[in-house]
Design a protein around this motif. Structure first.
Motif, PDB file in Angstrom:
ATOM      1  N   GLU A 480       0.829  -1.202   0.000  1.00 24.09           N
ATOM      2  CA  GLU A 480       0.000   0.000   0.000  1.00 24.09           C
ATOM      3  C   GLU A 480       0.868   1.259   0.000  1.00 24.09           C
ATOM      4  OE1 GLU A 480      -1.604   2.756   1.330  1.00 24.09           O
ATOM      5  OE2 GLU A 480      -3.447   2.502   0.212  1.00 24.09           O
ATOM      6  N   ARG A 481       1.221   1.784   1.169  1.00 25.84           N
ATOM      7  CA  ARG A 481       2.094   2.963   1.235  1.00 25.84           C
ATOM      8  C   ARG A 481       3.357   2.710   2.031  1.00 25.84           C
ATOM      9  NH1 ARG A 481      -2.244   6.795   3.859  1.00 25.84           N
ATOM     10  NH2 ARG A 481      -3.376   5.712   2.234  1.00 25.84           N
ATOM     11  N   TYR A 482       3.622   1.446   2.378  1.00 24.96           N
ATOM     12  CA  TYR A 482       4.738   1.117   3.260  1.00 24.96           C
ATOM     13  C   TYR A 482       5.827   0.354   2.505  1.00 24.96           C
ATOM     14  CZ  TYR A 482       0.935   2.050   6.551  1.00 24.96           C
ATOM     15  OH  TYR A 482      -0.114   2.622   7.217  1.00 24.96           O
ATOM     16  N   TRP A 483       6.984   0.985   2.356  1.00 26.42           N
ATOM     17  CA  TRP A 483       8.157   0.289   1.834  1.00 26.42           C
ATOM     18  C   TRP A 483       8.874  -0.396   2.999  1.00 26.42           C
ATOM     19  CZ3 TRP A 483       9.426  -0.635  -3.057  1.00 26.42           C
ATOM     20  CH2 TRP A 483       8.940   0.196  -4.070  1.00 26.42           C
ATOM     21  N   PHE A 484       9.235  -1.645   2.819  1.00 29.90           N
ATOM     22  CA  PHE A 484      10.062  -2.314   3.823  1.00 29.90           C
ATOM     23  C   PHE A 484      10.851  -3.437   3.162  1.00 29.90           C
ATOM     24  CE2 PHE A 484       5.842  -4.285   4.003  1.00 29.90           C
ATOM     25  CZ  PHE A 484       6.110  -5.646   3.940  1.00 29.90           C
ATOM     26  N   ASN A 485      11.968  -3.767   3.784  1.00 34.45           N
ATOM     27  CA  ASN A 485      12.801  -4.884   3.322  1.00 34.45           C
ATOM     28  C   ASN A 485      12.532  -6.106   4.186  1.00 34.45           C
ATOM     29  OD1 ASN A 485      13.861  -3.036   1.563  1.00 34.45           O
ATOM     30  ND2 ASN A 485      15.917  -3.001   2.478  1.00 34.45           N
TER      31      ASN A 485
END
Length: 492
Positions: A480-485
């Motif tokens: 959605e709007r969350y970038w994460f590794n």
């Protein structure tokens, strides 16, 4: 304009065919899983009244009967329906009462202008409140200009109380509608004034009586929010922020968007000034009152609450009142359209400006929403590749909540707190873990992953490395709007 607006709304609805959600939408979806009674109990522990969630539960269930439509898509489409309602109002009442140009321009503005479109595809209450406040404002205007009928007052009261039970700033917006109606009564003909004021007082009193059962919950929620909420206090600069939110297209075109916003502000101001010069009548006073007082009351309330130490206003709380503002702008343009050549040209230029700003907004909407849809395919694949018994550690409560909704895994939150409702709704999601806890989890479980957000994730991994914990990157994803590794954790 009406045809293009219909096409754009259909285009927006097409972006709901996905299952990406953000933090606030987790609450919406969790609240509708149980019975109505359970729903009301959960909302009482949150920061909003229950009507939207009841609406969402019913509409999502109905839309979900369509084969192949999942819960997330059905819930998003429930927010599209108020947009359809606004277009129906435009095609029927606004066309008949204010003319074809007002109908078309209102449709365009209420669907395509900055910010509004986002809330037709979000699983929150803003589009529903937008529809109801717009309807209430139209009824108030009709009572003054077309006669006071009992059925109008009944529907106005019903819309008012439902809106009050939808969202608190929308409730303030309804107070603004009632205040606007009082002003219109006071500046109107003296003959009907007493009767209209009596009916208004009855309407307000009946609303207060119906709202009394919720007041203890409201006070408890206010006590919980006071001093512990994340929203920043308002300042003088926030006024410019409000104007920017309403007029600035959210699109990757830099200076062009700011030029569009400046032109929109100028066009609105020009239409008001020209109407004041050319046709200063009671109708104009009524239009300006109902178009801008509810919005002003919402903004003013935000400042008052911020000053007294309860900063609980964000710009999106203005959305429910924007329908009336854009309606009045549409009518002001229409009032100039068939006048002299000079006024006609001014109206035409205003329409072109609104078309330009709306086009930028639609483009920005598409780029943002379609990007989420495209990236969701890779994100979904990455999350589905994680083992069923994997322990997932997050460093951002929003990501932990969204992951907890999507997956049945044990989801922990590294050295941060999470909303108290989340663990109750999502099988313990958000369990607090320290560095020592992380080390123990990695030692005791074969599959442990770190879903790292922000630049701090590198610092966290370096810190864990000192305890003998390794982290190998598996994927970098957008949910959605969350970038994460995603890192697979292990021991050296």
């Amino acid at each position: 304009m009406i045809l293009v607006s219909v096409v754009v709304l259909i285009f927006m609805a097409a972006q709901t065919v996905t299952d990406d959600i953000w933090y606030d939408e987790v609450f919406s979806l969790c609240f509708i899983k149980g019975s109505i009674g359970e729903l009301i109990k959960l909302t009482a522990r949150d920061v909003h009244p229950p009507f939207y969630y009841i609406y969402l539960k019913v509409m999502a269930a109905i839309i979900g009967l369509i084969p192949g439509v999942g819960l997330v898509t059905a819930a998003k489409l429930a927010s599209v329906i108020p947009g359809v309602g606004l277009l129906i109002i435009a095609l029927t009442y606004i066309r008949k009462r204010f003319g074809h140009l007002a109908m078309g321009l209102f449709s365009w503005l209420v669907i395509c202008m900055p910010q509004i479109g986002n809330y037709y595809v979000e699983i929150r209450m803003y589009s529903l409140a937008l529809l109801m406040i717009t309807g209430a404002g139209l009824l108030a205007l009709s009572i003054i200009q077309e006669g006071s009928r009992t059925w109008k007052w009944v529907i106005l009261w019903l819309l008012g109380i439902l809106t009050a039970y939808t969202q608190y700033y929308a409730c303030i917006g309804i107070v603004g509608v009632y205040a606007s109606l009082l002003i219109m009564i006071l500046v109107g003909d003296k003959g009907d004034r007493k009767s209209l004021i009596n009916r208004l007082l009855i309407c307000v009193a009946a609303s207060v009586v119906i709202y009394i059962p919720w007041l203890p919950t409201l006070l408890r929620q206010a006590t919980t929010v006071n001093g512990s909420y994340w929203i920043q206090p308002l300042t003088i600069r926030s006024i410019a922020g409000c104007i920017k939110f309403i007029t600035l297209p959210v699109a990757p075109y830099g200076a062009m968007c700011y030029i569009a916003a400046g032109l929109v502000i100028a066009a609105i101001g020009l239409m008001i000034i020209l109407n004041l010069i050319k046709r200063r009548d009671k109708e104009l006073i009524n239009l300006l009152t109902i178009g801008f007082i509810p919005l002003a009351v919402i903004i003013l309330s935000g400042f008052v609450l911020s000053i007294i130490g309860t900063p609980i206003f964000v710009y999106r709380y203005m959305v429910p009142a924007l329908g009336l503002m854009w309606l009045v702008v549409s009518i002001l343009v229409d009032r100039m359209w068939e006048d002299s050549l000079v006024y006609f040209i001014a109206s035409f230029i205003a329409i072109m400006i609104f078309a330009f700003a709306g086009k930028l907004s639609i483009k920005g909407f598409y780029l943002e929403e379609h990007k989420k849809v495209l990236f969701m395919e890779d994100t979904k694949a990455a999350l589905e590749s994680l083992e069923d018994d994997a322990v997932l550690i997050c460093n951002f409560d929003h990501v932990a909540s969204v992951i907890g909704y999507r997956m049945d895994n044990r989801v922990c939150l590294y050295e941060a707190d999470i909303d108290g409702l989340i663990p109750d709704m999502l099988h313990g999601t958000g369990e607090f873990v320290s560095d020592e806890d992380v080390a123990a989890i990695v030692r005791d479980n074969p599959h442990v992953y770190f879903l790292g957000s922000f630049n701090s994730r590198d610092e966290i991994l370096d810190k864990w490395s000192e305890q003998g914990i390794t982290g190998s990157e598996q994927a970098s994803v957008l949910l959605e709007r969350y970038w994460f590794n995603i890192y697979k954790l292990g021991m050296k």
